[in-house]
Design an enzyme around this catalytic site. Structure first.
Site, short mmCIF file in Angstrom:
data_model
loop_
_atom_site.label_atom_id
_atom_site.label_comp_id
_atom_site.label_asym_id
_atom_site.label_seq_id
_atom_site.Cartn_x
_atom_site.Cartn_y
_atom_site.Cartn_z
N PHE A 4 -9.61 44.86 2.57
CA PHE A 4 -9.04 45.61 1.43
C PHE A 4 -9.38 47.10 1.61
CE2 PHE A 4 -10.54 41.41 0.03
CZ PHE A 4 -9.37 40.82 -0.42
N ASP B 266 -13.87 44.54 -0.60
CA ASP B 266 -13.68 45.33 -1.83
C ASP B 266 -12.29 45.04 -2.41
OD1 ASP B 266 -13.98 47.16 -3.89
OD2 ASP B 266 -13.44 48.89 -2.65
N CYS C 88 -14.63 44.20 -9.01
CA CYS C 88 -14.40 45.22 -10.05
C CYS C 88 -13.71 44.57 -11.25
CB CYS C 88 -13.57 46.37 -9.49
SG CYS C 88 -11.96 45.88 -8.87
N ARG D 104 -19.72 54.03 -0.20
CA ARG D 104 -19.14 54.29 1.13
C ARG D 104 -20.17 55.00 2.01
NH1 ARG D 104 -13.99 54.91 -1.87
NH2 ARG D 104 -14.62 56.99 -2.55
N ASP E 34 -5.48 45.72 5.21
CA ASP E 34 -4.93 45.94 3.86
C ASP E 34 -3.50 45.42 3.86
OD1 ASP E 34 -6.00 47.83 1.35
OD2 ASP E 34 -3.84 47.51 1.36
N SER E 35 -3.02 45.06 2.68
CA SER E 35 -1.64 44.57 2.58
C SER E 35 -0.65 45.72 2.40
CB SER E 35 -1.52 43.58 1.42
OG SER E 35 -2.00 44.19 0.24
N1 SAH Z 1 -12.32 50.00 -0.53
C1 SAH Z 1 -11.22 50.88 -0.85
C2 SAH Z 1 -10.50 50.49 -2.11
C3 SAH Z 1 -9.92 49.08 -2.11
S1 SAH Z 1 -8.75 48.81 -3.34
C4 SAH Z 1 -11.72 52.32 -0.90
O1 SAH Z 1 -12.95 52.54 -0.85
O2 SAH Z 1 -10.91 53.23 -0.97
C5 SAH Z 1 -8.08 47.27 -2.96
C6 SAH Z 1 -7.07 47.27 -1.82
O3 SAH Z 1 -6.73 45.91 -1.58
C7 SAH Z 1 -5.76 47.98 -2.06
O4 SAH Z 1 -5.57 48.95 -1.06
C8 SAH Z 1 -4.67 46.87 -1.94
O5 SAH Z 1 -3.52 47.33 -1.25
C9 SAH Z 1 -5.40 45.83 -1.13
N2 SAH Z 1 -4.98 44.42 -1.30
C10 SAH Z 1 -4.73 43.76 -2.45
N3 SAH Z 1 -4.55 42.44 -2.21
C11 SAH Z 1 -4.69 42.26 -0.87
C12 SAH Z 1 -4.65 41.13 -0.01
N4 SAH Z 1 -4.43 39.90 -0.48
N5 SAH Z 1 -4.85 41.34 1.30
C13 SAH Z 1 -5.08 42.57 1.80
N6 SAH Z 1 -5.16 43.67 1.03
C14 SAH Z 1 -4.96 43.52 -0.29
#
Ligand code: SAH
Length: 390
Positions: A222, A294, A334, A206, A244-245
């Protein structure tokens, strides 16, 4: 003590000190052992190989605590935990980091994340569950921290025959904790957030995104609670859009932005599905100077790898198309089932199909508080690439 006797020629991985004993390698259990109890692992020829936690319900039938024929008890575990904690001495000034990283710290199935003066623990396996109370007392003894919360609400516990559990274990931990990461402040919801509340493994990444974001229009896919977004904005991004979802994650993201004085109109938060939103941007010809991908684990194990590869290819292809010339793609996987060479191949395939010329300028992984024991390559789960579009 009960002994788990292996089939002939199945001791090789243990001799290389890989901690997992799969059910297919086991000939029989001599004696009685309850769930999580310690057993001796013995080769078909009768050699002692390891002390291990017995997990009768799991296809990983036992996980090695160690390679010497010495008892596994509170003293043994104190030494393991103490070593792990000492190894994080360089994190003394860091607010939030992983204190115990399971197999890679010689404590299979046991994760401890430290958020300021609160510990959040996650117990994944029968062996770790068996020693839970002992380990909690040892953590208090070794860290002096009194507030401990449990977030063992993970699917994998089912494979071990364990129920999901969350709640206060000791003291009076608050629901939310504020942490500082490279001078950026974040509220971490330890009770309702994902995992133990925050994706600590991406701390350095980050920060790096913050350093690359200057004057760019950034799309953070995400986004969770805005980790990359807020670092990008602090680094001088022209605009940031977070997708994000999860409504709750975005809500906390907005709060986090405000906490850092970033409640401006060039910081947008979009609740949606990344796969669909990227297509909408493509159709409306919107472009960006930096895109971060991510996603959650698409392939926890090898068996889902083909489906996962299609998912990664799809979003990376769309991202390459949406990037301006000279744009930066920061892309992660991941998934345990997708290793670094495969991930690079997928991203290369995505660039090719998008008819984009791009270079890798950095390869990324998890932070040093998420170490990878050399005898446990599965620990290297986070793979990232920073690519520059021509
Ligand atoms: N980059 C973030 C962590 C990401 S974790 C950080 O540094 O804190 C992955 C995220 O993807 C989660 O918040 C989850 O809610 C979201 N997610 C999962 N599937 C998704 C989709 N199809 N579309 C949008 N968001 C999604």
């Amino acid at each position: 003590m009960a002994s788990l006797i292996l089939k002939p020629d199945r001791e090789k991985s243990l001799l290389r000190r890989h901690p997992w004993v799969f059910s297919g390698a086991v000939a029989r259990l001599d004696g009685n052992a309850g769930i999580g109890e310690t057993v001796d692992i013995i080769s078909a020829k009768g050699e002692f190989l390891a002390k291990a936690a017995y997990s009768p319900n799991s296809s990983i039938r036992a996980r090695a605590w160690g390679w010497l024929d010495t008892p596994v008890d509170a003293d043994y575990l104190r030494a393991k935990l103490d070593t792990a904690i000492q190894r994080r001495a360089s994190f003394a000034e860091v607010d939030a980091y992983r204190l115990i990283h399971a197999e890679s710290d010689g404590v299979p199935g046991f994760i401890v994340d430290k958020y300021g003066d609160v510990l959040v623990i996650q117990i994944l396996t029968a062996g770790a569950e068996y020693w839970k109370e002992t380990i909690i007392s040892l953590l208090i003894e070794l860290t002096g921290i009194k507030d401990i919360y449990e977030r063992s609400d993970v699917e994998v516990r089912k494979l071990e025959g364990l129920e999901q559990k969350t709640g206060v274990l000791r003291g009076n931990p608050p629901e939310k904790v504020e942490i500082t990461e490279y001078e950026i402040r974040f509220i971490v919801d330890i009770t309702n957030g994902h995992k133990t509340g925050f994706y600590l493994d991406q701390r350095e990444n980050r920060h790096m995104v913050g350093q690359l974001a200057k004057d760019r229009d950034v799309l953070n896919c995400f986004s969770y609670t805005g980790g990359f977004s807020i670092h990008a904005m602090a680094g001088g991004a022209k605009s940031v859009m977070s997708i994000d979802s999860s409504k709750e994650a975005l809500k906390l993201g907005v709060e986090n932005a405000a906490l850092n004085g970033q409640a401006s109109s060039n910081h947008e938060w979009l609740e949606g599905d990344v796969f669909q939103e990227l297509r909408k941007f493509r159709d409306s010809r919107r472009d960006f100077g930096m895109i971060i991908l991510d996603p959650p684990k698409f392939a926890p194990t090898r068996s889902q790898v083909n489906k996962a590869a299609r998912g990664y290819k799809d979003i990376n292809l769309l991202a390459f198309k949406l990037l301006q010339p000279g744009g930066v793609l920061v892309t992660y996987s991941c998934s345990g089932g997708v290793d670094a060479p495969l991930f690079q191949k997928i991203v290369a395939g995505a660039a090719l199909d998008a008819s984009v010329d791009a270079q890798i300028i950095r390869k990324l992984s998890q932070g040093a508080d998420h170490p990878v024991a050399l005898n446990f390559p599965e620990g290297a789960y986070l793979k990232g690439l920073i690519c520059l579009k021509a």
